[in-house]
Design an enzyme around this catalytic site. Structure first.
Site, mmCIF file in Angstrom:
data_model
loop_
_atom_site.group_PDB
_atom_site.id
_atom_site.type_symbol
_atom_site.label_atom_id
_atom_site.label_comp_id
_atom_site.label_asym_id
_atom_site.label_seq_id
_atom_site.Cartn_x
_atom_site.Cartn_y
_atom_site.Cartn_z
ATOM 1 N N HIS A 120 0.862 -1.178 0.000
ATOM 2 C CA HIS A 120 0.000 0.000 0.000
ATOM 3 C C HIS A 120 0.902 1.233 0.000
ATOM 4 O O HIS A 120 2.010 1.201 0.533
ATOM 5 C CB HIS A 120 -0.864 -0.041 1.270
ATOM 6 N N ASP A 197 3.184 -4.012 8.228
ATOM 7 C CA ASP A 197 1.940 -3.270 8.060
ATOM 8 C C ASP A 197 0.793 -4.250 8.267
ATOM 9 O O ASP A 197 0.498 -5.072 7.401
ATOM 10 C CB ASP A 197 1.887 -2.652 6.658
ATOM 11 N N GLN A 200 -4.503 -4.647 7.217
ATOM 12 C CA GLN A 200 -5.500 -5.630 6.800
ATOM 13 C C GLN A 200 -5.437 -6.887 7.658
ATOM 14 O O GLN A 200 -6.453 -7.448 8.046
ATOM 15 C CB GLN A 200 -5.296 -5.999 5.327
ATOM 16 N N LYS A 223 -10.213 0.099 10.423
ATOM 17 C CA LYS A 223 -10.384 -1.150 9.680
ATOM 18 C C LYS A 223 -10.742 -2.307 10.602
ATOM 19 O O LYS A 223 -11.244 -3.337 10.153
ATOM 20 C CB LYS A 223 -9.113 -1.473 8.886
ATOM 21 N N CYS A 359 -4.712 2.324 -3.777
ATOM 22 C CA CYS A 359 -3.507 2.861 -3.121
ATOM 23 C C CYS A 359 -2.324 1.903 -3.244
ATOM 24 O O CYS A 359 -1.486 1.812 -2.337
ATOM 25 C CB CYS A 359 -3.779 3.181 -1.652
#
Length: 401
Positions: A120, A197, A200, A223, A359
């Site tokens: 991303h 990261d 998600q 999220k 993104c």
């Protein structure tokens, strides 16, 4: 066969959207919120808002207590060794920029930063810009046809000049879990720091940061069914000690004079100014709600719906699924149909999906695409949502072909 969501009624916005004839299938972008979160926000604002850490009065003490309780809950959610390893930011993007600036002093010209080809923008651009500022080499780890980092090539590219590896846990475009264990282990053997990261990944299953063995892990509250404007940065104690302060203001100061100042260590030293108090307290309520659910039931529900989605797309001619999605989301393109055109027709029929580059423009460019449609699922999604999507997709394709 109809597959209901046992938790759908816990999210009042879903019923409101349904009354507006809207089907929400964009949870990877942001999730709808549980009633428990709404109640927590209402209680905080309705019973006396106050700033944290700096007041002796009762409203300030209560706000600080609730704020710090969320730090404890977040540490427990991630199985961090100590709540002081949890820093609150304004989002995953903010956390990643904090790391890029806070670690900048550790890099010298010619050093390397490794990122994967599927990142991303939030986990690409801070490192790209750091590389430009410090004359570093940004090494891009290739991705195979299934949507995973190519391990053989990656292990060769991460070498003695690598100072940092930054990688997503779960791709927001391809829906693939990345092979973190061998990558992080190899990076550590090279003396490199690791940044995961989890924006998600944190949404799907419980992840133990001690077992993961990364130096830093970041995610966004919104999220994970929490409020916007709140991010979480976990850091291994030794890694947090390497960070230099990058924002300056109230609360993070130990001593200040006109010509000099000293600053607190993590976490408060990296939470300059008034933090998103209500949002952090709301995240705590959301974590309480999520912890009350049957984790196996949630995983089975998501897996069953995901398989239903994949089967439905496979049954339709001319649809190409990107990669080999493993959970929660699917991105796809349609032969001879522009993603923006089908997205427009889906929108007109009340189907909320995401279209474009998500993104992750370099990844889509590498696939020879200017965009794709992404369908993503949440706790509240049921099989009727998918059926409405398929019906709308069929009608849109009939018009465009």
């Amino acid at each position: 066969m109809f597959q209901p969501s046992p938790w759908r009624a816990d999210f009042p916005a879903i019923a409101a959207l349904h009354r507006q004839h809207q089907t929400y299938l964009d949870s990877a972008a942001t999730t709808q919120k549980p009633q428990a979160l709404l109640d927590a926000l209402s209680h905080y604002y309705g019973h006396g808002a106050a700033n944290v850490h700096r007041a002796q009065h009762l409203p300030g003490a209560l706000a600080t207590q609730a704020f710090e309780a969320t730090r404890d809950k977040t540490a427990a959610w991630l199985n961090a060794a100590d709540a002081r390893q949890i820093v609150f930011t304004h989002g995953a993007t903010s956390a990643l920029n904090l790391l890029a600036y806070g670690l900048e002093h550790r890099f010298e010209a010619g050093d390397e930063i490794a990122v994967s080809a599927l990142e991303h923008h939030a986990n690409l651009l801070p490192w790209q810009q750091l590389a430009q500022r410090r004359n570093l080499r940004l090494v891009v780890l290739p991705v195979n046809d299934h949507g995973h980092v190519d391990l053989d090539q990656a292990l060769q590219l991460i070498g003695p000049r690598t100072r940092l590896l930054a990688i997503s846990q779960l791709s927001n475009v391809l829906g693939t879990w990345q092979p973190l264990a061998p990558l992080l282990s190899h990076a550590r053997a090279q003396g490199a720091l690791s940044v995961v990261d989890g924006a998600q990944g944190v949404v799907h299953g419980r992840h133990d940061v001690q077992q993961l063995d990364c130096d830093f892990y970041v995610f966004s509250s919104h999220k994970l069914y929490g409020p916007e404007g709140v991010g979480v940065l976990y850091g291994r104690a030794q890694a947090l000690a390497l960070l230099r302060h990058w924002q300056f203001g109230g609360e993070m100061v130990q001593l200040a004079d006109y010509q000099s100042a000293s600053f607190r260590p993590a976490p408060l030293g990296f939470e300059a100014g008034t933090p998103p108090i209500a949002g952090v307290i709301g995240l705590g309520a959301t974590l309480d709600y999520l912890a009350s659910l049957d984790a196996n039931a949630v995983a089975n529900h998501e897996s069953s719906l995901h398989q239903h989605l994949l089967r439905g797309l496979a049954d339709r001619e001319g649809i190409r699924v990107l990669g080999a999605p493993q959970t929660a989301l699917v991105s796809f393109v349609i032969e001879g149909v522009h993603n923006a055109d089908i997205a427009h027709l889906l929108t007109e029929q009340g189907i909320a999906v995401r279209a474009g580059h998500h993104c992750a423009m370099p990844l889509l460019k590498g696939l020879g695409l200017d965009g794709a449609i992404r369908v993503s699922l949440g706790l509240y999604t049921d099989s009727d949502d998918l059926q409405r999507f398929f019906d709308a997709l069929d009608q849109g394709l009939e018009l465009l072909r």
